[in-house]
Write an enzyme that holds these catalytic residues in place. Structure first.
Site, PDB file in Angstrom:
ATOM      1  N   VAL A   1       0.838  -1.208   0.000  1.00 56.90           N
ATOM      2  CA  VAL A   1       0.000   0.000   0.000  1.00 56.90           C
ATOM      3  C   VAL A   1       0.872   1.257   0.000  1.00 56.90           C
ATOM      4  O   VAL A   1       2.059   1.213   0.327  1.00 56.90           O
ATOM      5  CB  VAL A   1      -0.949   0.035   1.227  1.00 56.90           C
ATOM      6  CG1 VAL A   1      -1.937  -1.120   1.169  1.00 56.90           C
ATOM      7  CG2 VAL A   1      -0.170   0.006   2.535  1.00 56.90           C
ATOM      8  N   GLU A   2       0.240   2.376  -0.351  1.00 55.09           N
ATOM      9  CA  GLU A   2       0.923   3.676  -0.351  1.00 55.09           C
ATOM     10  C   GLU A   2       0.590   4.496   0.894  1.00 55.09           C
ATOM     11  O   GLU A   2       1.379   5.341   1.316  1.00 55.09           O
ATOM     12  CB  GLU A   2       0.523   4.478  -1.591  1.00 55.09           C
ATOM     13  CG  GLU A   2       0.925   3.858  -2.918  1.00 55.09           C
ATOM     14  CD  GLU A   2       0.422   4.661  -4.096  1.00 55.09           C
ATOM     15  OE1 GLU A   2      -0.299   5.664  -3.869  1.00 55.09           O
ATOM     16  OE2 GLU A   2       0.732   4.295  -5.240  1.00 55.09           O
ATOM     17  N   THR A   3      -0.593   4.243   1.450  1.00 57.29           N
ATOM     18  CA  THR A   3      -1.095   5.084   2.533  1.00 57.29           C
ATOM     19  C   THR A   3      -1.630   4.242   3.677  1.00 57.29           C
ATOM     20  O   THR A   3      -2.310   3.231   3.456  1.00 57.29           O
ATOM     21  CB  THR A   3      -2.231   5.997   2.015  1.00 57.29           C
ATOM     22  OG1 THR A   3      -1.725   6.820   0.955  1.00 57.29           O
ATOM     23  CG2 THR A   3      -2.782   6.881   3.120  1.00 57.29           C
TER      24      THR A   3
ATOM     25  N   GLN B   1      -4.907   1.157  -2.566  1.00 56.91           N
ATOM     26  CA  GLN B   1      -3.553   1.399  -2.083  1.00 56.91           C
ATOM     27  C   GLN B   1      -3.546   1.962  -0.665  1.00 56.91           C
ATOM     28  O   GLN B   1      -2.574   2.556  -0.222  1.00 56.91           O
ATOM     29  CB  GLN B   1      -2.822   2.352  -3.023  1.00 56.91           C
ATOM     30  CG  GLN B   1      -2.472   1.755  -4.368  1.00 56.91           C
ATOM     31  CD  GLN B   1      -1.433   0.651  -4.213  1.00 56.91           C
ATOM     32  OE1 GLN B   1      -0.379   0.844  -3.620  1.00 56.91           O
ATOM     33  NE2 GLN B   1      -1.741  -0.531  -4.733  1.00 56.91           N
TER      34      GLN B   1
END
Length: 364
Positions: free
Chosen positions: A81-83, A302
């Protein structure tokens, strides 16, 4: 009648108003349609039935999920994931006490380039006030990374272009008032109405402001019968008046010693007197998730939602199409998670967020 001290306030729209994104969904003069944040499809409206004062909406879908798995490979989750979105109470702190290992864990996520966002259903503080709490606890968190349900209430009203000539009656504390001020929305009520009493005499009739177009209910330590009656009159007698709840949490962490009755108890009182379902803007409603995804340009797939409550945090993440991680440092216990009657299953669970550190160390 309201005393002069409780006359409505009109705050100038500050530069912070730019934070509230405009919407194509309009609130017409009689409040007939409003966008419904309880569903992923924000175009699906709620129709207001003026004759019997209730909302008509479609039934929610039930999704069967596999049982939650214990978090064993933190790197795999971090890299996927990004966040990371974190709940606060029961995840970052309990009351005014920081949970062990939180600073080091947040530093780990930041070192890996992850965006961190903190979302809380507690409406007693504004984003700026929460920023000060993070600072007091020794955490470096910017105001732009904080989203409280007090902000969500104001943002929602702005997104539907709440009429400038209408007012909001507030059952709640300073956080809601400050966010409404930043949004340039007229309001009355709040903590000062906590000192008001009603003297029931023969023939007495309580007056209320006919220009109130919405009642916002959040956690309120100054809750009393005056507020219940005033809100009830606005919702039942003002045509199209909206009933907005910041959250319906049953309990909250006012101290680290025990659980305390949450904002849901105040919302429940108004529901009981009006028989009208509130429009919830906090978790598990997807309104804040949609707002965050648009603001930061994030794909929901994400995002990993980290929280301690199944019915708010985890459901919030699932409703938004995100990965979910339950921590057992707050409301939910392992027996509650594994109870056969529990239908809300996160993707993963662990004891506390600092387990990311110990699990990584064990893997080395």
């Amino acid at each position: 009648m309201l005393s002069s001290s409780s006359s409505c306030r009109v705050a100038a729209v500050s530069s912070s108003t730019a934070l509230f994104s405009s919407s194509k969904h309009l609130l017409c003069k009689n409040f007939t349609y409003i966008p419904n944040p309880l569903y992923n499809n924000s175009l699906r409206p709620i129709r207001w039935n003026h004759r019997n004062s209730r909302m008509e909406n479609s039934t929610s879908r039930l999704v069967t999920r596999a049982s939650a798995q214990p978090l064993k490979n933190p790197d795999e989750l971090i890299d996927s994931v990004e966040t990371f979105i974190f709940d606060c109470d029961g995840v970052i702190w309990k009351g005014d006490k920081l949970i062990d290992g939180v600073p080091e864990t947040l530093d780990l996520f930041r070192s890996k380039g992850k965006r961190l966002v903190f979302v809380t259903n507690n409406s007693t503080k504004s984003r700026k006030q929460y920023g000060k709490k993070f600072e007091t606890l020794g955490l470096s968190v910017s105001e732009e990374e904080i989203f409280a349900s007090s902000f969500a209430a104001a943002a929602y009203l702005n997104s539907i272009e709440f009429p400038k000539d209408k007012k909001v009656y507030v059952i709640g504390e300073d956080g809601i008032l400050k966010e409404l001020e930043l949004a340039g929305i007229q309001y009355l009520g709040g903590p000062e109405d906590g000192e008001k009493k009603i003297e029931l005499k023969p023939g007495f009739m309580m007056e209320h402001d006919k220009d109130v177009g919405a009642v916002v209910v959040g956690f309120d330590r100054y809750f009393n019968y005056y507020k219940v009656q005033y809100a009830t009159l606005c919702i039942r007698e003002n045509p199209g008046c909206l009933f907005i709840a910041t959250n319906r949490d049953a309990v909250t962490h006012l101290t680290d010693a025990q659980e305390w009755a949450g904002g849901g108890s105040m919302v429940g009182a108004i529901w009981g007197s009006t028989k009208r379902e509130p429009l919830v803007v906090g978790k598990p409603s997807t309104f804040m998730m949609d707002y965050l995804a648009k603001k930061f340009g994030i794909l929901k797939s994400q995002i990993c939602m980290v929280g301690d409550r199944l019915d708010t945090d985890i459901l919030f993440g699932q409703n938004g199409g995100c990965k979910t991680l339950l921590v057992l440092s707050g409301v939910t216990t392992l027996p509650m998670l594994q109870d056969p009657k529990n239908s809300v299953q996160p993707d993963f669970y662990t004891n506390k967020i600092s387990d990311f550190l110990s699990l990584k160390a064990a893997a080395v």
